[in-house]
Design a protein around this motif. Structure first.
Motif, PDB file in Angstrom:
ATOM      1  N   ALA A 179       0.662  -1.213  -0.127  1.00  0.00           N
ATOM      2  CA  ALA A 179       0.063  -0.005  -0.096  1.00  0.00           C
ATOM      3  C   ALA A 179       0.861   1.255  -0.021  1.00  0.00           C
ATOM      4  CB  ALA A 179      -0.758  -0.118   1.142  1.00  0.00           C
ATOM      5  N   ARG A 180       1.907   1.262   0.705  1.00  0.00           N
ATOM      6  CA  ARG A 180       2.950   2.419   0.959  1.00  0.00           C
ATOM      7  C   ARG A 180       3.496   2.580  -0.443  1.00  0.00           C
ATOM      8  NH1 ARG A 180       2.603   7.254   1.993  1.00  0.00           N
ATOM      9  NH2 ARG A 180       4.473   8.171   2.794  1.00  0.00           N
ATOM     10  N   VAL A 181       4.096   1.585  -1.131  1.00  0.00           N
ATOM     11  CA  VAL A 181       4.503   1.793  -2.437  1.00  0.00           C
ATOM     12  C   VAL A 181       3.626   2.369  -3.515  1.00  0.00           C
ATOM     13  CG1 VAL A 181       5.387   0.486  -4.442  1.00  0.00           C
ATOM     14  CG2 VAL A 181       6.092  -0.178  -2.153  1.00  0.00           C
ATOM     15  N   ARG A 182       2.126   1.863  -3.378  1.00  0.00           N
ATOM     16  CA  ARG A 182       1.181   2.332  -4.239  1.00  0.00           C
ATOM     17  C   ARG A 182       1.138   3.703  -4.177  1.00  0.00           C
ATOM     18  NH1 ARG A 182      -1.650  -2.158  -2.535  1.00  0.00           N
ATOM     19  NH2 ARG A 182      -3.191  -0.924  -1.451  1.00  0.00           N
ATOM     20  N   GLU A 183       0.931   4.217  -2.759  1.00  0.00           N
ATOM     21  CA  GLU A 183       0.807   5.867  -2.473  1.00  0.00           C
ATOM     22  C   GLU A 183       2.065   6.559  -2.881  1.00  0.00           C
ATOM     23  OE1 GLU A 183       0.441   5.576   1.699  1.00  0.00           O
ATOM     24  OE2 GLU A 183      -1.652   4.420   1.459  1.00  0.00           O
ATOM     25  N   ARG A 184       3.138   5.884  -2.996  1.00  0.00           N
ATOM     26  CA  ARG A 184       4.312   6.881  -3.329  1.00  0.00           C
ATOM     27  C   ARG A 184       4.203   6.883  -4.810  1.00  0.00           C
ATOM     28  NH1 ARG A 184       8.393   8.238   0.682  1.00  0.00           N
ATOM     29  NH2 ARG A 184       8.850   9.329  -1.244  1.00  0.00           N
ATOM     30  N   LEU A 185       3.832   6.091  -5.613  1.00  0.00           N
ATOM     31  CA  LEU A 185       3.650   6.284  -7.107  1.00  0.00           C
ATOM     32  C   LEU A 185       3.133   7.409  -7.496  1.00  0.00           C
ATOM     33  CD1 LEU A 185       2.730   2.458  -8.480  1.00  0.00           C
ATOM     34  CD2 LEU A 185       5.012   3.627  -8.210  1.00  0.00           C
ATOM     35  N   GLY A 186       3.817   8.000  -8.318  1.00  0.00           N
ATOM     36  CA  GLY A 186       3.066   9.316  -8.917  1.00  0.00           C
ATOM     37  C   GLY A 186       1.973   8.983 -10.008  1.00  0.00           C
ATOM     38  N   PRO A 187       1.327   9.949 -10.685  1.00  0.00           N
ATOM     39  CA  PRO A 187       0.416   9.649 -11.604  1.00  0.00           C
ATOM     40  C   PRO A 187       1.214   8.958 -12.740  1.00  0.00           C
ATOM     41  CG  PRO A 187       0.914  11.893 -11.623  1.00  0.00           C
ATOM     42  CD  PRO A 187       1.519  11.528 -10.318  1.00  0.00           C
ATOM     43  N   GLY A 188       0.775   7.860 -13.199  1.00  0.00           N
ATOM     44  CA  GLY A 188       1.415   7.337 -14.334  1.00  0.00           C
ATOM     45  C   GLY A 188       2.508   6.212 -13.910  1.00  0.00           C
ATOM     46  N   GLY A 189       2.689   6.286 -12.871  1.00  0.00           N
ATOM     47  CA  GLY A 189       3.673   5.242 -12.014  1.00  0.00           C
ATOM     48  C   GLY A 189       3.076   3.862 -12.089  1.00  0.00           C
ATOM     49  N   TYR A 190       4.058   2.914 -12.161  1.00  0.00           N
ATOM     50  CA  TYR A 190       3.708   1.537 -12.287  1.00  0.00           C
ATOM     51  C   TYR A 190       4.181   0.655 -11.056  1.00  0.00           C
ATOM     52  CZ  TYR A 190       2.439   2.347 -17.044  1.00  0.00           C
ATOM     53  OH  TYR A 190       2.069   2.828 -18.107  1.00  0.00           O
ATOM     54  N   LEU A 191       3.599  -0.401 -10.455  1.00  0.00           N
ATOM     55  CA  LEU A 191       3.988  -1.466  -9.893  1.00  0.00           C
ATOM     56  C   LEU A 191       4.218  -2.665 -10.612  1.00  0.00           C
ATOM     57  CD1 LEU A 191       4.862  -2.702  -6.929  1.00  0.00           C
ATOM     58  CD2 LEU A 191       2.142  -2.942  -6.714  1.00  0.00           C
ATOM     59  N   VAL A 192       5.437  -3.282 -10.606  1.00  0.00           N
ATOM     60  CA  VAL A 192       5.668  -4.677 -11.219  1.00  0.00           C
ATOM     61  C   VAL A 192       5.864  -5.687 -10.110  1.00  0.00           C
ATOM     62  CG1 VAL A 192       7.201  -5.960 -12.572  1.00  0.00           C
ATOM     63  CG2 VAL A 192       6.825  -3.447 -13.117  1.00  0.00           C
ATOM     64  N   LEU A 193       5.015  -6.714  -9.880  1.00  0.00           N
ATOM     65  CA  LEU A 193       4.889  -7.506  -8.772  1.00  0.00           C
ATOM     66  C   LEU A 193       4.707  -8.902  -9.096  1.00  0.00           C
ATOM     67  CD1 LEU A 193       3.266  -6.506  -5.494  1.00  0.00           C
ATOM     68  CD2 LEU A 193       2.796  -8.928  -6.409  1.00  0.00           C
ATOM     69  N   SER A 194       5.609  -9.915  -8.456  1.00  0.00           N
ATOM     70  CA  SER A 194       5.407 -11.334  -8.443  1.00  0.00           C
ATOM     71  C   SER A 194       5.470 -11.854  -7.309  1.00  0.00           C
ATOM     72  CB  SER A 194       6.238 -11.959  -9.532  1.00  0.00           C
ATOM     73  OG  SER A 194       7.588 -11.968  -9.252  1.00  0.00           O
TER      74      SER A 194
END
Length: 281
Positions: A179-194
């Motif tokens: 959740a914290r990583v998602r919050e810190r992403l700016g507009p148009g930012g991406y999360l790559v996760l496995s």
């Protein structure tokens, strides 16, 4: 293979490292006997479930390549790879820079051997930085002066959490990190996760055995999370391609809603984008 008479200061070669075990799965040589022994136990556990740990690890690496390629094509020029592991072929910066020379990458890990190898490999590339950091504290990573000097976090960037969150056994803590990583992403930012997949009662014995192996490693444990526990790591993000699927099946061109066999476990993977319309600054 790395031998005990060439152990860097501060490293106990008798305690398996998840990074060095992963290196062994991929066919690397930067590992000790204890890493190989633990990895072979996991290979045998997977074999009993009809899985091949080496094939899964290779599929996970291929997922990184595909995801970074997609994001570079989409215009992303900044990447933070948390829990990066030992350098191997086609690392994040190499994939990104083939499409977009000058792409900037930060590799983060808490394993001293990873950092030694990463810094040696990357010393000649001013667009790449390797730092020590703890997945459990994303803010400390993103606010590190070396990171904020290297990247412009006011512009879109991608965070990679690839095959690392399953080493956070506590569900609440893993959810907080994502959740914290998602919050810190700016507009148009991406999360790559496995994330390693636990597919229910059929895996009970293998999951218990796997947890016992990893309890003796530097990670200290291994989570057992099913599909419904992994998908929420992407809450609020727009999923690319097929959504959250087995790692070998993730391609940006696949349609959502497909049918996949999750019964034997393996690794689930996905890529999510933070919508600009939801950005509040």
């Amino acid at each position: 293979m790395v031998e005990a008479d060439r152990v860097p200061a501060g490293i106990n070669p008798n305690v398996p490292s998840v990074a060095r075990m992963y290196d062994y799965y991929l066919g690397g040589r930067d590992n000790f006997a204890a890493d190989r022994e633990a990895a072979e136990k996991m290979i045998e556990i997977g074999r009993r479930m009809g899985n091949d740990a080496r094939e899964i690890a290779l599929a996970n690496r291929e997922f990184i390549r595909r995801a970074v390629h997609v994001l570079a094509k989409a215009g992303i020029r900044q990447f933070i790879d948390i829990g990066a592991g030992l350098p191997t072929q086609d690392n994040v910066h190499q994939v990104a820079q083939r499409l977009a020379p000058g792409s900037r990458v930060v590799y983060v890990d808490n394993d001293p051997i990873v950092l030694i190898h990463a810094r040696a490999l990357l010393a000649r590339d001013p667009n790449v930085l390797a730092i020590e950091g703890d997945l459990k504290d994303p803010d400390a990573i993103l606010d590190d002066p070396r990171v904020t000097e290297h990247l412009d976090l006011s512009q879109p960037f991608a965070v990679l959490l690839v095959a690392v969150l399953h080493f956070i056994p506590d569900d609440a803590e893993a959810g907080r990190i994502a959740a914290r990583v998602r919050e810190r992403l700016g507009p148009g930012g991406y999360l790559v996760l496995s994330h390693l997949l636990y597919s229910g009662d059929a895996m009970e014995g293998a999951a218990t055995a796997g947890q016992q192996v990893y309890s003796g490693t530097t990670s200290g444990g291994l989570a057992r999370r099913g599909y419904d526990e992994i998908v929420p790591f992407f809450d609020g993000l727009e999923l690319l391609g097929p959504g959250v699927v087995p790692v070998a099946d993730w391609t940006p061109d696949a349609s959502p809603g497909g049918s996949y066999d999750l019964s034997t476990g393996g690794i689930l993977a996905g890529v999510g984008r933070r919508p600009e319309k939801d950005w509040t600054g």
